[in-house]
Design a protein around this motif. Structure first.
Motif, PDB file in Angstrom:
ATOM      1  N   MET A   1     -11.765  -2.487   8.272  1.00 21.48           N
ATOM      2  CA  MET A   1     -11.112  -1.644   7.267  1.00 21.48           C
ATOM      3  C   MET A   1      -9.602  -1.836   7.318  1.00 21.48           C
ATOM      4  O   MET A   1      -9.001  -1.785   8.367  1.00 21.48           O
ATOM      5  CB  MET A   1     -11.456  -0.187   7.524  1.00 21.48           C
ATOM      6  N   LYS A   2      -9.037  -2.040   6.184  1.00 19.94           N
ATOM      7  CA  LYS A   2      -7.614  -2.313   6.107  1.00 19.94           C
ATOM      8  C   LYS A   2      -6.797  -1.028   6.121  1.00 19.94           C
ATOM      9  O   LYS A   2      -5.690  -0.993   6.624  1.00 19.94           O
ATOM     10  CB  LYS A   2      -7.331  -3.089   4.814  1.00 19.94           C
ATOM     11  N   CYS A   3      -7.359   0.002   5.577  1.00 18.04           N
ATOM     12  CA  CYS A   3      -6.659   1.270   5.435  1.00 18.04           C
ATOM     13  C   CYS A   3      -6.630   2.000   6.776  1.00 18.04           C
ATOM     14  O   CYS A   3      -7.622   2.052   7.488  1.00 18.04           O
ATOM     15  CB  CYS A   3      -7.372   2.116   4.388  1.00 18.04           C
ATOM     16  N   ASN A   4      -5.482   2.569   7.088  1.00 17.46           N
ATOM     17  CA  ASN A   4      -5.359   3.308   8.343  1.00 17.46           C
ATOM     18  C   ASN A   4      -5.810   4.754   8.204  1.00 17.46           C
ATOM     19  O   ASN A   4      -6.153   5.386   9.188  1.00 17.46           O
ATOM     20  CB  ASN A   4      -3.911   3.268   8.847  1.00 17.46           C
ATOM     21  N   ASN A   5      -5.773   5.237   7.021  1.00 20.82           N
ATOM     22  CA  ASN A   5      -6.198   6.611   6.791  1.00 20.82           C
ATOM     23  C   ASN A   5      -7.717   6.702   6.818  1.00 20.82           C
ATOM     24  O   ASN A   5      -8.414   5.770   6.405  1.00 20.82           O
ATOM     25  CB  ASN A   5      -5.691   7.113   5.450  1.00 20.82           C
ATOM     26  N   GLU A   6      -8.158   7.824   7.287  1.00 14.49           N
ATOM     27  CA  GLU A   6      -9.596   8.043   7.261  1.00 14.49           C
ATOM     28  C   GLU A   6      -9.981   8.445   5.849  1.00 14.49           C
ATOM     29  O   GLU A   6      -9.380   9.354   5.267  1.00 14.49           O
ATOM     30  CB  GLU A   6      -9.969   9.156   8.245  1.00 14.49           C
ATOM     31  N   ILE A   7     -10.938   7.753   5.309  1.00 10.32           N
ATOM     32  CA  ILE A   7     -11.342   8.042   3.938  1.00 10.32           C
ATOM     33  C   ILE A   7     -12.380   9.156   3.954  1.00 10.32           C
ATOM     34  O   ILE A   7     -13.409   9.072   4.616  1.00 10.32           O
ATOM     35  CB  ILE A   7     -11.877   6.770   3.254  1.00 10.32           C
ATOM     36  N   LYS A   8     -12.028  10.195   3.231  1.00 11.91           N
ATOM     37  CA  LYS A   8     -12.924  11.345   3.195  1.00 11.91           C
ATOM     38  C   LYS A   8     -13.946  11.177   2.083  1.00 11.91           C
ATOM     39  O   LYS A   8     -13.743  10.398   1.156  1.00 11.91           O
ATOM     40  CB  LYS A   8     -12.107  12.629   2.952  1.00 11.91           C
ATOM     41  N   GLY A   9     -14.972  11.976   2.193  1.00  9.05           N
ATOM     42  CA  GLY A   9     -15.976  11.964   1.147  1.00  9.05           C
ATOM     43  C   GLY A   9     -15.380  12.425  -0.162  1.00  9.05           C
ATOM     44  O   GLY A   9     -14.467  13.250  -0.180  1.00  9.05           O
ATOM     45  N   ASP A  10     -15.844  11.867  -1.218  1.00  8.70           N
ATOM     46  CA  ASP A  10     -15.413  12.234  -2.568  1.00  8.70           C
ATOM     47  C   ASP A  10     -14.047  11.657  -2.925  1.00  8.70           C
ATOM     48  O   ASP A  10     -13.538  11.895  -4.006  1.00  8.70           O
ATOM     49  CB  ASP A  10     -15.391  13.768  -2.721  1.00  8.70           C
ATOM     50  N   GLU A  11     -13.457  10.914  -2.009  1.00 11.39           N
ATOM     51  CA  GLU A  11     -12.154  10.329  -2.294  1.00 11.39           C
ATOM     52  C   GLU A  11     -12.342   9.009  -3.016  1.00 11.39           C
ATOM     53  O   GLU A  11     -13.305   8.273  -2.774  1.00 11.39           O
ATOM     54  CB  GLU A  11     -11.401  10.094  -0.975  1.00 11.39           C
ATOM     55  N   LYS A  12     -11.396   8.734  -3.901  1.00 11.41           N
ATOM     56  CA  LYS A  12     -11.450   7.472  -4.620  1.00 11.41           C
ATOM     57  C   LYS A  12     -11.074   6.326  -3.689  1.00 11.41           C
ATOM     58  O   LYS A  12     -10.088   6.409  -2.963  1.00 11.41           O
ATOM     59  CB  LYS A  12     -10.442   7.500  -5.777  1.00 11.41           C
ATOM     60  N   VAL A  13     -11.848   5.285  -3.714  1.00 13.46           N
ATOM     61  CA  VAL A  13     -11.516   4.128  -2.902  1.00 13.46           C
ATOM     62  C   VAL A  13     -11.586   2.868  -3.741  1.00 13.46           C
ATOM     63  O   VAL A  13     -12.276   2.806  -4.755  1.00 13.46           O
ATOM     64  CB  VAL A  13     -12.457   3.968  -1.681  1.00 13.46           C
ATOM     65  N   LEU A  14     -10.864   1.892  -3.265  1.00 13.73           N
ATOM     66  CA  LEU A  14     -10.939   0.584  -3.888  1.00 13.73           C
ATOM     67  C   LEU A  14     -11.497  -0.400  -2.874  1.00 13.73           C
ATOM     68  O   LEU A  14     -11.245  -0.291  -1.684  1.00 13.73           O
ATOM     69  CB  LEU A  14      -9.553   0.124  -4.335  1.00 13.73           C
ATOM     70  N   VAL A  15     -12.226  -1.323  -3.363  1.00 10.43           N
ATOM     71  CA  VAL A  15     -12.805  -2.329  -2.490  1.00 10.43           C
ATOM     72  C   VAL A  15     -12.138  -3.652  -2.787  1.00 10.43           C
ATOM     73  O   VAL A  15     -12.094  -4.095  -3.935  1.00 10.43           O
ATOM     74  CB  VAL A  15     -14.323  -2.456  -2.681  1.00 10.43           C
ATOM     75  N   GLN A  16     -11.609  -4.224  -1.721  1.00  6.03           N
ATOM     76  CA  GLN A  16     -10.989  -5.526  -1.860  1.00  6.03           C
ATOM     77  C   GLN A  16     -11.927  -6.566  -1.268  1.00  6.03           C
ATOM     78  O   GLN A  16     -12.333  -6.488  -0.120  1.00  6.03           O
ATOM     79  CB  GLN A  16      -9.657  -5.539  -1.114  1.00  6.03           C
TER      80      GLN A  16
END
Ligand SMILES: [Zn+2]
Length: 49
Positions: A1-16
């Motif tokens: 995972m590139k992102c350092n933040n923890e991705i929470k449920g229901d959060e918008k994410v992008l996939v690279q």
């Protein structure tokens, strides 16, 4: 995972990811699990994909 933040449920994410040469939705899904990098919305605005 590139992102350092923890991705929470229901959060918008992008996939690279690099799109596989052999097309097919099932293959893309499998490929996504292996190669996909999830980035949160905040990071996506910083990084130019
Ligand atoms: Zn992030």
């Amino acid at each position: 995972m590139k992102c350092n933040n923890e991705i929470k449920g229901d959060e918008k994410v992008l996939v690279q990811m690099r799109y596989p040469k052999r097309k097919g939705f099932t293959e893309v899904k499998a490929y996504l699990n292996l190669e996909g990098k999830f980035i949160c919305e905040k990071c996506s605005t910083k990084i130019n994909i």
